[in-house]
Design a protein around this motif. Structure first.
Motif, mmCIF file in Angstrom:
data_model
loop_
_atom_site.group_PDB
_atom_site.id
_atom_site.type_symbol
_atom_site.label_atom_id
_atom_site.label_comp_id
_atom_site.label_asym_id
_atom_site.label_seq_id
_atom_site.Cartn_x
_atom_site.Cartn_y
_atom_site.Cartn_z
ATOM 1 N N PHE A 129 -2.462 1.782 12.492
ATOM 2 C CA PHE A 129 -2.090 0.459 11.971
ATOM 3 C C PHE A 129 -1.934 -0.576 13.076
ATOM 4 C CE2 PHE A 129 -1.202 3.122 8.290
ATOM 5 C CZ PHE A 129 -1.910 2.396 7.339
ATOM 6 N N HIS A 132 -4.049 3.279 -2.476
ATOM 7 C CA HIS A 132 -5.278 3.322 -1.682
ATOM 8 C C HIS A 132 -5.741 4.788 -1.578
ATOM 9 C CE1 HIS A 132 -7.905 1.536 1.445
ATOM 10 N NE2 HIS A 132 -7.695 2.611 2.172
ATOM 11 N N TYR A 148 2.253 -1.506 4.486
ATOM 12 C CA TYR A 148 1.587 -0.213 4.399
ATOM 13 C C TYR A 148 2.647 0.858 4.579
ATOM 14 C CZ TYR A 148 -2.853 -2.682 5.040
ATOM 15 O OH TYR A 148 -3.926 -3.515 4.904
ATOM 16 N N HIS A 187 3.191 12.054 0.814
ATOM 17 C CA HIS A 187 2.786 11.091 -0.211
ATOM 18 C C HIS A 187 3.935 10.795 -1.163
ATOM 19 C CE1 HIS A 187 -1.313 12.769 0.901
ATOM 20 N NE2 HIS A 187 -1.325 11.505 1.275
ATOM 21 N N ASP A 214 0.881 -1.167 0.000
ATOM 22 C CA ASP A 214 0.000 0.000 0.000
ATOM 23 C C ASP A 214 0.916 1.213 0.000
ATOM 24 O OD1 ASP A 214 -1.553 2.199 1.188
ATOM 25 O OD2 ASP A 214 -3.071 0.678 1.644
ATOM 26 N N SER A 263 -1.038 6.653 -2.090
ATOM 27 C CA SER A 263 -2.350 6.867 -1.455
ATOM 28 C C SER A 263 -2.666 8.316 -1.081
ATOM 29 C CB SER A 263 -2.482 5.979 -0.209
ATOM 30 O OG SER A 263 -2.124 4.656 -0.518
ATOM 31 N N VAL A 306 3.221 4.201 5.086
ATOM 32 C CA VAL A 306 2.436 5.364 5.505
ATOM 33 C C VAL A 306 3.178 6.076 6.641
ATOM 34 C CG1 VAL A 306 0.172 6.159 6.298
ATOM 35 C CG2 VAL A 306 0.329 4.044 4.983
ATOM 36 N N ASN A 331 -4.815 11.978 -1.179
ATOM 37 C CA ASN A 331 -6.235 12.267 -0.985
ATOM 38 C C ASN A 331 -6.763 13.102 -2.138
ATOM 39 O OD1 ASN A 331 -6.162 10.913 1.521
ATOM 40 N ND2 ASN A 331 -5.252 12.737 2.440
ATOM 41 N N GLN A 345 0.638 7.782 11.597
ATOM 42 C CA GLN A 345 -0.501 6.850 11.577
ATOM 43 C C GLN A 345 -0.191 5.510 12.262
ATOM 44 O OE1 GLN A 345 -2.937 6.535 8.069
ATOM 45 N NE2 GLN A 345 -2.439 8.617 7.402
ATOM 46 N N TYR A 368 -12.401 5.649 8.281
ATOM 47 C CA TYR A 368 -11.117 5.250 7.695
ATOM 48 C C TYR A 368 -10.731 3.824 8.124
ATOM 49 C CZ TYR A 368 -6.045 6.032 6.750
ATOM 50 O OH TYR A 368 -4.749 5.971 6.309
ATOM 51 N N ASP A 400 -10.250 0.339 6.061
ATOM 52 C CA ASP A 400 -8.986 -0.393 6.065
ATOM 53 C C ASP A 400 -9.172 -1.856 6.478
ATOM 54 O OD1 ASP A 400 -6.669 0.641 5.002
ATOM 55 O OD2 ASP A 400 -6.344 2.029 6.659
HETATM 56 N N1 ARG Z 1 -4.885 8.681 2.274
HETATM 57 C C1 ARG Z 1 -4.206 8.498 3.520
HETATM 58 C C2 ARG Z 1 -3.535 9.789 3.924
HETATM 59 O O1 ARG Z 1 -3.167 10.575 3.087
HETATM 60 C C3 ARG Z 1 -3.166 7.414 3.452
HETATM 61 C C4 ARG Z 1 -3.728 6.042 3.206
HETATM 62 C C5 ARG Z 1 -2.766 4.966 3.579
HETATM 63 N N2 ARG Z 1 -3.248 3.643 3.328
HETATM 64 C C6 ARG Z 1 -4.168 3.013 4.051
HETATM 65 N N3 ARG Z 1 -4.529 1.815 3.687
HETATM 66 N N4 ARG Z 1 -4.657 3.538 5.144
HETATM 67 O O2 ARG Z 1 -3.319 10.015 5.099
#
Ligand code: ARG
Length: 565
Positions: free
Chosen positions: A342, A161, A332, A135, A121, A124, A334, A126, A338, A310, A314
């Protein structure tokens, strides 16, 4: 690899019943200084079992090994608490150069994954928001990891994602209906949509009814209202067009763009499963999974108005990915902020008794800073990543025009250098570190940069072109110590790839190519490669091997290597 295995085999004979073969191999390291030999085995762990000091143990073992007269090794020496092995240099050099000549870019391939699938992943971003530096980090780290995993024998599946669902889209539709212009959105979608979003929040401060209006539109969206859906789709398409410009510049593709909205019809079954397993708790009308027993705050599954979150998406996505791919690992990539999300995700899946929850791995990373501060999109002022990449390419082009005005394919080369610089700057430090954004630093050919490595490779390529004799397997004869540092670096590549994969850490590869480039440049300064004598072929084999490995290393980072610079 070969010598490491051989060395651990020799040690194992001396250490029967004390350390397992596997442990021995794992303990072997590369000495910090070349003068300390090529492979070092630390004896500290055995001191207790053997009731001797590590120094004594090292002496013992090295004497025993020394008396054996092993062919691939020149000698063994006890240095501090280590047994250090010195390879037979000319033999090792011949072996490794022939191996690289033969395997080419497959040197260092390793079937650790046995074609199991790893889903990744990454990126991703927005919808309707600018593509942030975070990103970008996710994109380049994730892409490099996918290349590294593939080299290690895994199949990978890269999932973007997209953040394309949530109450914010109700607000955005409200704002668009009130103040939007089709023309403007078409001209610069991200800028315009962001401006609308910001305007909504400003206006909502004095006019709270707008919030309700936003919720209404989101409800309509969730219920499949034609107008709402039409607008949402359009925002998404326009945003994607912008994002794809960035991906194109970076040369990165995805196997799936299934974003959050994709899971809209896949969440109810998950909620049902949670209910059946009696994992759902009601809290102020909302539904949560308690995670107190493992020291985490509850995971919110449904808001009191029934809206999903969210985390709910997930959960559905994780299960869908397993059902589709039977992944062995699900990464993932990210940002660090976050981490809690997770942890909760994995914990809830584990509570649901999915044994594959073990394979869920969050690969976090630090922030991109500018002058020590977080790079934020200040109100209305958007730093478009596409512009950053284009600036970098432009700067690279200027450098080329100054330094090598006759170079063919300048635009193409500038693109490889400009984007390579940005990618490398991100990947050269361990991902958890914050990094400072500086275009000049990224493009410095004398620095620890992609252009430096690319330039070194181009230099090697130029020599090979000049020599014009094809490089084949050769009898390597070394004339001095000059090439040994390069050879040992070359030998280290397969090990480095495995480490990078094992630790989800592309910086291992970035640091490696820097070291190899440095070693090669030193060699280049000391030795006349094209001098006509009987070692010329061997020198060319070395240059060729360096170029193969530099290119392959860069490739694993997602960076291209120009033939000429
Ligand atoms: N769109 C989310 C953001 O910008 C990140 C997503 C990451 N992937 C996931 N499966 N949660 O914070």
């Amino acid at each position: 690899m070969k010598y490491r295995k051989k060395y651990s085999g020799l040690l194992a004979q001396e250490l029967k019943g004390i350390l397992s073969d596997e442990n021995i191999e794992r303990l072997i390291e590369k000495p910090k200084f070349l003068k300390h030999g090529d492979l070092a085995f630390p004896c500290f762990q055995m001191a207790k079992a053997l009731r001797k000091s590590p120094v004594e143990i090292a002496k013992d073992i090295s004497q025993k090994l020394q008396s054996k007269n092993e062919s691939d090794f020149d000698r063994f020496e006890a240095i501090g608490g280590y047994v250090n092995a010195f390879l037979d240099k000319s033999k090792a050099a011949a072996y490794i150069l022939n191996e690289i000549t033969e395997k080419k870019n497959h040197y260092g391939d390793y079937n650790r994954g046995r074609q199991h699938t790893v889903t990744i992943d990454l990126s991703s971003p927005n919808i309707a928001k600018p593509f942030s530096m975070g990103h970008l980090r996710s994109t380049v780290i994730g892409n490099s990891l996918s290349l590294i995993y593939e080299k290690c024998g895994f199949k990978t599946f890269k999932i973007n994602h997209l953040g394309d669902w949530g109450t914010q889209f109700g607000k955005l539709i409200t704002a668009y209906k009130l103040w939007g212009s089709e023309q403007k959105v078409k001209e610069s979608p991200i800028k315009e949509l962001l401006a609308l979003y910001i305007k909504f929040h400003e206006a909502a401060e004095t006019n709270p009814e707008l919030e309700q209006e936003g919720r209404n539109w989101f409800r309509r969206l969730e219920n499949g209202d034609v107008e709402a859906l039409g607008l949402w789709k359009w925002f998404k398409e326009e945003s994607l067009k912008e994002f794809k410009k960035v991906y194109e510049l970076l040369g990165i593709e995805f196997d799936s763009y299934a974003g959050e909205a994709f899971y809209n019809d896949k969440m109810e079954p998950i909620v049902e499963m949670l209910r059946n397993k009696e994992l759902l708790d009601e809290s102020d009308g909302a539904l949560v999974v308690q995670l107190e027993d493992i020291g985490l705050p509850p995971c919110l599954i449904k808001k009191s108005d029934g809206a999903t979150l969210y985390a709910t998406r997930d959960l559905a996505a994780a299960k869908y990915r397993y059902d589709q791919h039977s992944f062995i690992t699900s990464l993932y990539v990210v940002g660090n902020e976050q981490s809690l999300h997770f942890k909760q995700l994995k914990a809830v899946l584990a509570k649901m008794d999915f044994e594959w929850a073990d394979g869920i791995i969050h690969v976090p990373f630090g922030m991109m800073l500018k002058d020590g501060k977080k790079m934020s999109t200040r109100k209305g002022k958007v730093v478009l990543l596409e512009d950053v990449l284009k600036d970098s390419i432009e700067l690279a082009k200027k450098n080329i025009e100054e330094k090598n005005p006759l170079l063919p394919n300048q635009q193409e080369t500038a693109a490889m250098v400009g984007t390579g610089a940005i990618i490398f700057h991100d990947l050269k430090n361990f991902r958890m570190n914050d990094i400072d954004f500086s275009l000049e630093e990224m493009l410095r050919v004398e620095g620890e940069s992609a252009p430096y490595v690319q330039y070194t490779n181009a230099r090697a390529k130029t020599i090979l072109r000049k020599a014009a004799s094809p490089v084949t397997g050769v009898e390597i004869k070394l004339e001095g110590a000059a090439e040994w540092p390069v050879v040992t670096e070359l030998m280290d590549f397969p090990e480095t790839v495995i480490r990078a994969c094992h630790n989800n850490d592309p910086s291992q590869i970035a640091k490696y190519v820097l070291n190899l480039a440095q070693a090669f440049n030193r060699y280049y300064g000391e030795v006349r490669i094209l001098k006509e004598n009987e070692e010329k072929d061997a020198r060319l084999a070395l240059v060729n091997a360096v170029s193969i490995v530099l290119e392959e290393g860069l490739r694993l980072l997602g960076i291209k290597a120009p033939e000429e610079m």
